[in-house]
Design a protein around this motif. Structure first.
Motif, short mmCIF file in Angstrom:
data_model
loop_
_atom_site.label_atom_id
_atom_site.label_comp_id
_atom_site.label_asym_id
_atom_site.label_seq_id
_atom_site.Cartn_x
_atom_site.Cartn_y
_atom_site.Cartn_z
N VAL A 144 0.89 -1.19 0.02
CA VAL A 144 -0.03 0.11 0.02
C VAL A 144 0.77 1.17 -0.04
O VAL A 144 0.76 2.12 -0.83
N LEU A 145 1.94 1.28 0.78
CA LEU A 145 2.67 2.38 1.02
C LEU A 145 3.50 2.72 -0.39
O LEU A 145 3.49 3.74 -0.85
N TYR A 146 4.26 1.42 -0.96
CA TYR A 146 4.78 1.61 -2.26
C TYR A 146 4.17 2.08 -3.44
O TYR A 146 4.36 3.01 -4.13
N THR A 147 3.00 1.01 -3.54
CA THR A 147 2.32 1.58 -4.86
C THR A 147 1.42 3.08 -4.52
O THR A 147 1.36 3.75 -5.71
N GLY A 148 1.10 3.50 -3.51
CA GLY A 148 0.62 5.07 -3.21
C GLY A 148 1.50 5.96 -2.87
O GLY A 148 1.22 6.72 -2.08
N HIS A 149 2.78 5.63 -3.17
CA HIS A 149 3.98 6.48 -2.50
C HIS A 149 3.86 8.13 -2.73
O HIS A 149 4.00 8.97 -1.76
N GLU A 150 3.25 8.42 -3.89
CA GLU A 150 3.30 9.79 -4.38
C GLU A 150 1.98 10.50 -3.56
O GLU A 150 2.02 11.54 -3.04
N SER A 151 0.94 9.64 -3.03
CA SER A 151 -0.34 10.16 -2.19
C SER A 151 0.02 10.45 -0.82
O SER A 151 -0.46 11.32 -0.01
N PHE A 152 1.32 9.92 -0.50
CA PHE A 152 1.96 9.93 0.88
C PHE A 152 3.01 11.18 0.97
O PHE A 152 3.64 11.12 1.98
N GLY A 153 3.29 11.70 -0.25
CA GLY A 153 4.17 12.76 -0.25
C GLY A 153 5.37 12.05 -0.23
O GLY A 153 6.65 12.62 0.15
N LEU A 154 5.80 10.94 -0.96
CA LEU A 154 7.14 10.34 -0.77
C LEU A 154 7.70 10.02 -2.16
O LEU A 154 6.93 9.61 -3.18
N SER A 155 8.85 9.92 -2.34
CA SER A 155 9.56 9.34 -3.60
C SER A 155 9.51 7.85 -3.36
O SER A 155 9.54 7.14 -2.53
N ARG A 157 12.83 2.54 1.30
CA ARG A 157 13.59 2.46 2.62
C ARG A 157 12.61 2.31 3.64
O ARG A 157 13.08 1.86 4.70
N ILE A 158 11.65 2.97 3.68
CA ILE A 158 10.80 2.82 5.06
C ILE A 158 10.35 1.37 5.23
O ILE A 158 10.21 0.83 6.06
N CYS A 159 9.74 0.66 3.75
CA CYS A 159 9.32 -0.49 3.90
C CYS A 159 10.56 -1.62 4.31
O CYS A 159 10.21 -2.38 5.48
N LEU A 160 11.67 -1.06 4.04
CA LEU A 160 12.84 -2.09 4.73
C LEU A 160 13.14 -1.76 6.14
O LEU A 160 13.15 -2.87 7.02
N ALA A 161 13.08 -0.42 6.50
CA ALA A 161 13.27 -0.10 7.84
C ALA A 161 12.26 -0.72 8.87
O ALA A 161 12.65 -1.18 9.88
N SER A 162 10.99 -0.69 8.19
CA SER A 162 9.85 -1.05 9.24
C SER A 162 9.98 -2.70 9.56
O SER A 162 9.42 -3.04 10.56
#
Length: 455
Positions: free
Chosen positions: A186-197, A203-208
């Motif tokens: 969800v985060l990866y496919t919608g990263h633009e809507s979350f204001g992320l590159s 990197r957030i997915c990896l760290a989480s």
């Protein structure tokens, strides 16, 4: 009362045993997220892109002055981590059994791996060396921690309940892997809507995954109890654990020759598990290169495997109660061979058939692994669990290069990924024959353990 007798009394306290079992499940719940989100989905492509950003005009990076093709960095780092783990696992197992302190060592391995995984948040730009180092540390830490984790199984479960307990552990792991993978996608496919590159999202997915690993490791560390060392097995005064561990390791290798049936099972497991691991690691390449499927389809298929592996692990655990672990594993190996045969004939650009294959893999994957672990626990002499499970993990990790080598050589000779995937049938066929020849009831008795009603 001797320490061994006291431990036997404690192990029959059902309330305490159930509490430890519930805590034990949560280490699978904690660390499986690394295997799914980091190793299987996100890190390989991302680390390769970071290495390519640092590569020279010919596409090479130069760690320690050695020319390495950027696209090979991830595979080489995984290989180094396997070698490191294989060197450390027997020592850790020997020290754990000699000192009786599995839990502090589990904590060190788990948090070292979790910290390295969380540190992947800083993997950006051209920091390929940082990425390779963190991968090596995290992957080796996971492997070593599994030696200690698996060694608790004979301690917390009676012989007749180990199949079910081991299966529930795998089910917990696949549940967490699927849940976190959904959140990550969800985060990866919608990263633009979350204001992320895209890079920040990865990197957030990896760290989480590292944060999840560390947080839920607290549960087993609170609930598991270390077993007191039997009289006569304590470290002599003035001897360090490491030195004693090396001496114990040499003794363990000699000792294993006294249990040839246990070694026969390990050989069978080494062969068929290498086939399992190769199918999992090469399925995405087969799907992308031979079947011409897009990345979204491949990632969704991985998620499907995780979800169905929960049902598969629990279902095969129930089958083992009726038919025994050995027969159930043999049945799963026959299904694995059928899966490869179906994969050979799978038409290209048809996601629905690839999903069907992924579903079949999920249903046998968790159960075959869980039951192999519980069956081996019956073949381990009492008081040597960590040492022998280090050998088990070495069988799991130490020759994991053989299946990919057969796969790669077959493709190199024939130019066909279909021929490469069908070549893996040899691992399941040979593993079936070797396991079928192991008289498991006699092997359990030879190890000095009570023989369950069904095994």
């Amino acid at each position: 009362m001797t320490a061994e007798a006291a431990d036997r009394t404690a192990s029959t306290d059902e309330g305490d045993r159930r509490r430890q079992q519930r805590g034990w499940y949560f280490y699978d719940f904690a660390c499986s997220v690394y295997s799914t989100s980091v190793l299987t989905v996100f890190l390989g492509p991302y680390l390769t892109s970071v290495a390519k950003a640092a590569a020279d005009a010919e596409g090479f990076v130069h760690p320690l002055g050695v020319p390495v093709r950027a696209g090979s960095l991830f595979a080489y780092a995984v290989s180094v981590s396997v070698v490191l783990a294989v060197l450390v696992m027997p020592l850790v197992g020997a020290v754990a059994d000699r000192t009786g302190r599995k839990k502090p060592m589990l904590a060190v391995c788990a948090y070292l791996g979790a910290a390295a995984t969380a540190g992947m948040f800083f993997l950006d730009g051209d920091r390929y060396l940082l990425g390779a180092l963190l991968l090596i540390v995290a992957n080796a830490s996971l492997s070593v921690s599994m030696v200690l984790y698996n060694a608790y199984l004979p301690q917390i479960a009676e012989p007749d309940e180990r199949d079910a307990v081991s299966s529930r552990g795998w089910a917990f792991g696949y549940t967490s892997g699927a849940f976190v993978l959904v959140l990550n996608l969800v985060l990866y496919t919608g990263h633009e809507s979350f204001g992320l590159s895209e890079s920040e999202a990865v990197r957030i997915c990896l760290a989480s995954a590292g944060v999840w690993w560390g947080a839920f490791t607290l549960v087993p560390l609170r609930r598991l109890r270390d077993r007191r060392i039997a009289e006569g097995k304590e470290l002599p005064p003035g001897q360090g654990a490491v030195g004693a561990g090396w001496r114990q390791l040499v003794a363990t290798l000699r000792d294993m020759r006294r249990y040839p049936l246990t070694l026969s099972f390990l050989l069978a497991y080494l062969v068929y598990n290498d086939g399992v691991q190769t199918v999992i690691s090469q399925a995405s390449i087969y799907g992308a290169e031979e079947l011409d499927l897009d990345q979204t389809t491949l990632i969704t298929a991985v998620l499907l495997v995780q979800v169905l592996a929960v049902a598969g692990a629990l279902g095969m655990g129930r089958l083992a109660r009726s038919y025994g672990a050995k027969r159930t594993i043999l049945g799963s190996l026959a299904v694995w061979s059928l899966i490869l045969g179906a994969g050979y004939f799978l038409p290209a650009r048809t996601p629905v058939w690839f999903y069907a294959l992924a579903a079949a893999i999920g249903l046998v994957l968790g159960g075959s692994q869980a039951l192999s672990r519980s069956l081996f626990s019956h073949l381990v002499p009492r008081g040597k669990e960590a040492e022998y499970f280090s050998a088990y993990e070495m069988s799991d990790r130490g020759l994991s290069w053989l299946g990919p080598l057969v796969f790669g050589l077959t493709f190199q000779i024939t130019g066909s990924y279909r021929d490469a995937i069908i070549s893996l049938v040899i691992f399941f066929g040979l593993g079936f024959v070797l396991l079928a020849r192991v008289p498991v009831r006699r092997a359990v008795a030879a190890a000095g353990n009570p023989v369950p009603k069904r095994i």
